[in-house]
Design an enzyme around this catalytic site. Structure first.
Site, mmCIF file in Angstrom:
data_model
loop_
_atom_site.group_PDB
_atom_site.id
_atom_site.type_symbol
_atom_site.label_atom_id
_atom_site.label_comp_id
_atom_site.label_asym_id
_atom_site.label_seq_id
_atom_site.Cartn_x
_atom_site.Cartn_y
_atom_site.Cartn_z
ATOM 1 N N ARG A 44 85.496 -3.584 30.370
ATOM 2 C CA ARG A 44 83.728 -4.697 30.626
ATOM 3 C C ARG A 44 82.958 -4.209 29.776
ATOM 4 O O ARG A 44 82.473 -3.247 30.379
ATOM 5 C CB ARG A 44 83.993 -5.626 32.043
ATOM 6 C CG ARG A 44 84.847 -6.117 32.282
ATOM 7 C CD ARG A 44 84.790 -7.867 31.613
ATOM 8 N NE ARG A 44 85.652 -8.804 31.698
ATOM 9 C CZ ARG A 44 87.270 -8.504 31.393
ATOM 10 N NH1 ARG A 44 87.689 -8.142 30.318
ATOM 11 N NH2 ARG A 44 88.127 -9.585 31.867
ATOM 12 N N GLU B 53 78.988 -10.396 23.770
ATOM 13 C CA GLU B 53 80.396 -11.230 23.361
ATOM 14 C C GLU B 53 80.506 -12.560 22.614
ATOM 15 O O GLU B 53 79.763 -12.797 23.112
ATOM 16 C CB GLU B 53 81.026 -10.768 23.851
ATOM 17 C CG GLU B 53 81.301 -9.232 24.353
ATOM 18 C CD GLU B 53 82.917 -8.786 25.103
ATOM 19 O OE1 GLU B 53 83.076 -9.633 26.365
ATOM 20 O OE2 GLU B 53 83.206 -7.661 25.159
ATOM 21 N N HIS C 120 85.562 -7.057 21.485
ATOM 22 C CA HIS C 120 87.286 -7.830 22.755
ATOM 23 C C HIS C 120 88.446 -8.007 22.115
ATOM 24 O O HIS C 120 88.425 -9.262 22.427
ATOM 25 C CB HIS C 120 86.383 -8.520 23.716
ATOM 26 C CG HIS C 120 87.014 -8.068 24.929
ATOM 27 N ND1 HIS C 120 85.917 -8.481 26.190
ATOM 28 C CD2 HIS C 120 88.172 -8.114 25.863
ATOM 29 C CE1 HIS C 120 86.429 -8.035 27.305
ATOM 30 N NE2 HIS C 120 87.603 -8.113 26.671
#
Length: 333
Positions: A252, A281, A302
């Protein structure tokens, strides 16, 4: 990637009325999901697709929903009086207001472990890309710059030591890959894993993760983001690491202090970093220009679980969990 819509010839027609048209429970797919997973869902549920007009009424009518990236807030939960279960494709459930779900007794069914191999393979790809300076080489070539082999000097992974923070499904898959491919010595840290964890994987387990920092050539992260882990890799940790070390974060954003990482890279405190997770993100040039200009970072948005196989597997498993919960609960009523 998930399709934006389902071809009418492949779509199983369904009708949604005030009550179910069949004995099957109903589910609202609030986002697009892989065709294979959608077709499977339609065999289990009266399925409302993200392209159906009825999807806009999910707050009023849905007893269950399936999400991947869509944020489900406390307000959403409050506006959904019939909601009984939430399916979440993937592991992370931070997009869903968990406190609101607990208050209502609404379970969240995610799919931990299903994406482990996919994420582990990305760890390998990021590590090799950083080690061999592939981002800098390929970007310079694409910009028309002359890149000669005598100007390139990467580093090898074979026999190097890897540090694994988090001995869960992903950390385990990574340990097996690196042990098998590169015969890497392994340091491991996990305050919650039982003592017998990894009894079949040679490793040195530390009680404090900072004990491993002077020894590892690759530091890899698989811990959740919470108050204790936020900023757990900051300047004191960078100072303790080898100047030849590679940092990999597929967990994360926020676990690594990004400002400190820029300084560490520019000062040569570490060799480089591979990041699939960022505080912002998807990562943008405006936010990460300084980081990327170090020339020793490769970033991905991601994508650890975004393989065709994993997307189908995680979606169908979440669907199965919701179906089992709803049908079991109905059978005991």
């Amino acid at each position: 990637m998930a399709p934006s819509s389902i071809d009418s010839r492949q779509k199983i027609e369904h009708t949604l009325t005030a009550g179910p048209s069949t004995d099957k429970p109903s589910i609202y797919l609030l986002e697009a999901f892989p065709l294979e997973a959608v077709s499977y869902c339609q065999t289990q549920f009266n399925t409302v697709l993200s392209t159906d007009a009825e999807i806009h009424n999910w707050h009023e009518n849905a007893t269950s929903i399936l999400v991947r990236e869509l944020i489900i807030s406390a307000e959403d939960i409050a506006r959904a009086p019939k909601l009984r279960a939430i399916g979440k494709q993937g592991t992370g459930i931070d997009i869903i207001d968990q406190d609101a779900c607990v208050k209502r007794g609404i379970p969240i069914f995610n799919t931990p472990g299903v994406n482990a191999q996919s994420v582990a393979e990305l760890v390998l790809a990021l590590t090799m890309s950083v080690a061999r300076q592939l981002r800098t080489i390929s970007v310079n070539q694409a910009l028309g710059k002359e890149v000669r082999k005598e100007h390139c000097c990467g580093t090898m992974i074979n026999g190097k030591t890897i540090g694994v923070l988090g001995m869960g499904n992903i950390g385990t898959a990574v340990a097996r890959i690196f042990r098998g491919a590169f015969n890497t010595p392994i340091y491991a840290y996990d305050p919650f894993a039982p003592a017998y964890t990894w009894s079949d994987i040679p490793h040195i387990r530390v009680l404090n993760f900072e004990e491993m920092l002077p020894h590892v050539d690759m530091l890899t992260l698989y811990v959740p983001l919470n108050a204790k882990t936020r900023g757990m890799i900051s300047m004191p940790q960078f100072l303790a690491m080898k100047s030849t070390a590679i940092l990999i974060n597929v967990a994360r954003g926020g676990i690594v202090n990004e400002d400190d990482m820029v300084i560490a890279l520019n000062k040569g405190l570490i060799y480089g970093a591979g990041l699939d997770c960022h505080e912002e993100e998807p990562p943008t040039l405006q936010r990460y220009k300084a980081l990327w200009e170090t020339g020793r970072v490769i970033s991905t948005p991601h994508i650890g679980a975004t393989t065709a196989q994993t997307q189908v597997q995680t979606a169908t498993e979440a669907i199965d969990h919701v179906f089992k919960y709803l049908t079991t609960a109905r059978s005991v009523m």
